[in-house]
Scaffold this motif. Structure first.
Motif, mmCIF file in Angstrom:
data_model
loop_
_atom_site.group_PDB
_atom_site.id
_atom_site.type_symbol
_atom_site.label_atom_id
_atom_site.label_comp_id
_atom_site.label_asym_id
_atom_site.label_seq_id
_atom_site.Cartn_x
_atom_site.Cartn_y
_atom_site.Cartn_z
ATOM 1 N N LEU A 1 1.432 -1.112 -0.294
ATOM 2 C CA LEU A 1 -0.037 0.050 -0.099
ATOM 3 C C LEU A 1 0.499 1.258 0.246
ATOM 4 O O LEU A 1 2.631 1.238 0.508
ATOM 5 C CB LEU A 1 -1.260 0.173 1.371
ATOM 6 C CG LEU A 1 -2.371 -0.996 1.067
ATOM 7 C CD1 LEU A 1 -2.408 -0.595 2.731
ATOM 8 C CD2 LEU A 1 -2.669 -1.521 0.523
ATOM 9 N N ALA B 1 -2.074 6.234 1.063
ATOM 10 C CA ALA B 1 -3.622 5.732 0.962
ATOM 11 C C ALA B 1 -3.973 5.061 2.464
ATOM 12 O O ALA B 1 -3.435 4.640 3.314
ATOM 13 C CB ALA B 1 -3.265 4.363 0.371
ATOM 14 N N SER C 1 -6.989 3.241 2.317
ATOM 15 C CA SER C 1 -7.274 2.008 2.072
ATOM 16 C C SER C 1 -8.824 1.247 2.692
ATOM 17 O O SER C 1 -8.041 1.065 4.548
ATOM 18 C CB SER C 1 -6.204 1.362 2.026
ATOM 19 O OG SER C 1 -6.415 -0.244 1.684
ATOM 20 N N ARG C 2 -9.582 1.146 2.627
ATOM 21 C CA ARG C 2 -10.471 0.392 3.545
ATOM 22 C C ARG C 2 -10.242 -0.566 4.431
ATOM 23 O O ARG C 2 -10.411 -1.396 5.206
ATOM 24 C CB ARG C 2 -11.404 0.113 2.543
ATOM 25 C CG ARG C 2 -12.569 2.306 2.916
ATOM 26 C CD ARG C 2 -14.143 1.806 2.014
ATOM 27 N NE ARG C 2 -13.980 1.476 1.082
ATOM 28 C CZ ARG C 2 -14.614 -0.067 -0.047
ATOM 29 N NH1 ARG C 2 -16.185 0.814 0.598
ATOM 30 N NH2 ARG C 2 -14.714 -0.194 -0.924
ATOM 31 N N VAL D 1 -8.453 -3.801 -2.616
ATOM 32 C CA VAL D 1 -7.790 -3.306 -2.412
ATOM 33 C C VAL D 1 -8.055 -2.805 -3.861
ATOM 34 O O VAL D 1 -7.585 -3.359 -5.139
ATOM 35 C CB VAL D 1 -6.277 -3.508 -2.306
ATOM 36 C CG1 VAL D 1 -5.360 -2.800 -3.011
ATOM 37 C CG2 VAL D 1 -7.032 -4.053 -0.726
ATOM 38 N N GLU E 1 -4.124 2.276 -4.788
ATOM 39 C CA GLU E 1 -4.203 2.527 -3.550
ATOM 40 C C GLU E 1 -2.211 1.253 -3.047
ATOM 41 O O GLU E 1 -2.082 1.779 -2.074
ATOM 42 C CB GLU E 1 -4.959 1.677 -2.469
ATOM 43 C CG GLU E 1 -6.757 2.217 -2.698
ATOM 44 C CD GLU E 1 -7.348 1.341 -1.969
ATOM 45 O OE1 GLU E 1 -8.204 2.031 -1.752
ATOM 46 O OE2 GLU E 1 -6.981 0.040 -1.657
ATOM 47 N N ASP F 1 0.997 -3.797 3.875
ATOM 48 C CA ASP F 1 0.927 -2.026 4.016
ATOM 49 C C ASP F 1 1.759 -1.065 4.625
ATOM 50 O O ASP F 1 3.010 -1.470 4.235
ATOM 51 C CB ASP F 1 0.138 -1.929 6.051
ATOM 52 C CG ASP F 1 0.763 -2.163 6.884
ATOM 53 O OD1 ASP F 1 2.507 -2.811 6.756
ATOM 54 O OD2 ASP F 1 0.436 -2.179 8.611
#
Length: 388
Positions: free
Chosen positions: A9, A13, A15-16, A24, A28, A46
């Motif tokens: 990532l 980002a 990101s959810r 993803v 992202e 991550d």
């Protein structure tokens, strides 16, 4: 297990996936993997390098990674069989039902509906398409169906770079026939009809609405194959009218009514135009109106226009109800959350100058399970309301 390729990532980002969402998007990650990894299982990490999970990868899709597990797993026959067995164990063993619901059952992009001894399968991700023969063998071994129909004709497959096609496991065509669902026989074309052949997500709502219909005039708008109308007629409605713009749907509804020996009228009509016709101003009012339209908001960008459409059709319906009449209204777009639907109905109540009281909150059944961390898995919601 050997080390897997991984996505990382971006540092900034939001990101959810960091909060439990299984997807993803390409924008992202720091960099995409080469196309030879398309369909493979890869890790996602991550920005610190911590593993988030393993999932399926497709550089051709906007959703480049879909999580299978927070642990390291292999998408092989053993994984698919365990996922199918877990999914089946969570379902009621009776009647027509959804057996697999995509990410909610750890098989991203796979939908399996069961109609008696026939399974209808949709595969909408590259990784599972590459393993569709394994999936077919697993379903045959676990459930022993007479036939498996692969309805791989959804336009969403093109977003994954997949062809659109329909075939059966046996290679033989599956002819339409009568299939029992919740006490009614329906003439279903599972190989050529809409979606997987029948909207199983609404099957319990038909009976929920029917209990308000005895002795009344009932309008089933966007009736499709007529399920709400059939249940209303059997429940003792004095008059039942179903409307749909599709001629084949109306023909099917008429055939279903005749087969089940209930009295209901069905008419080909654009529902918006039908409500707006001048003769509606002098027509008798309805005791129950069902609004079960197709999704108006097929994308987030379409939501604003969809809200206007939902408001217009619900306002027209409320104005055509007798005092104390019942409106059953639904939306099947995950882009339209409960807050938006409730706001639409709030505005309808104000514009119609009528008090709307909630009788029942409506939702997709438990065989379409919702992941708390994935709003997209929740798409069907509605209200049954009394208009004072």
């Amino acid at each position: 297990m050997a080390a897997l390729p991984f996505l990382k990532l971006k540092a900034n980002a939001r990101s959810r996936v960091l909060h439990g969402h299984p997807w993803v998007f390409g924008n992202e990650v720091e960099a995409l993997l080469p196309p030879e990894h398309d369909g493979a299982v890869v890790e996602c990490r991550d920005r610190t390098g911590r593993m988030i999970g393993t999932g399926v990868y497709n550089s051709k899709s906007q959703i480049v990674w879909r999580r299978l597990s927070r642990d390291r797993v292999t998408l092989d026959a053993a994984y698919i069989q365990k996922a199918v067995e877990r999914a089946v164990s969570r379902r009621s063993p009776e009647g027509a039902r959804r057996l697999v619901w995509s990410e909610s059952d750890d098989l991203p992009g796979v939908v399996v509906d069961q109609f008696g001894d026939v399974l209808v399968v949709q595969v909408q991700t590259l990784a599972l398409e590459q393993r569709s023969a394994i999936l077919s063998d697993v379903l045959a071994a676990v459930l022993k169906p007479a036939e498996i129909i692969f309805r791989n004709d959804a336009p969403i497959r093109r977003l994954e770079g997949l062809p659109v096609e329909v075939h059966t496991r046996s290679g033989q065509p599956w002819e339409p026939r009568w299939i029992a669902i919740e006490g009614f026989d329906y003439w279903l074309d599972l190989q050529g009809g809409q979606k997987t052949g029948f909207y199983l997500d609404q099957r319990f709502q038909h009976a929920a609405v029917a209990k308000y219909c005895r002795g009344g005039r009932v309008l089933d708008a966007f009736c499709n194959q007529g399920a709400f109308a059939l249940h209303a007629a059997r429940a003792g409605a004095a008059e039942v009218l179903g409307l749909d713009s599709a001629e084949d749907a109306i023909a099917a509804a008429r055939r279903n009514a005749e087969r089940n020996q209930v009295t209901a009228e069905f008419t080909v009509a654009n529902v918006f135009d039908w409500f707006n016709a001048p003769e509606r101003a002098v027509d008798a009012l309805w005791d129950v109106i069902v609004l079960d339209p197709p999704p108006f908001a097929k994308s987030k960008s379409a939501l604003e226009g969809a809200l206007r459409g939902y408001k217009e059709i619900n306002l027209r319906a409320v104005k055509r109800l007798v005092p104390g009449g019942v409106l059953a209204t639904y939306t099947c777009s995950h882009h339209m959350q409960d807050a938006e639907l409730r706001q639409v109905l709030t505005e309808v109540a104000a514009d119609a100058r009528r008090k709307l009281r909630v009788l029942e909150w409506c939702h997709q059944p438990t065989d379409h399970p919702v992941l708390i961390t994935m709003p997209e898995s929740e798409y069907l919601r509605g209200y049954i309301i009394r208009a004072e």
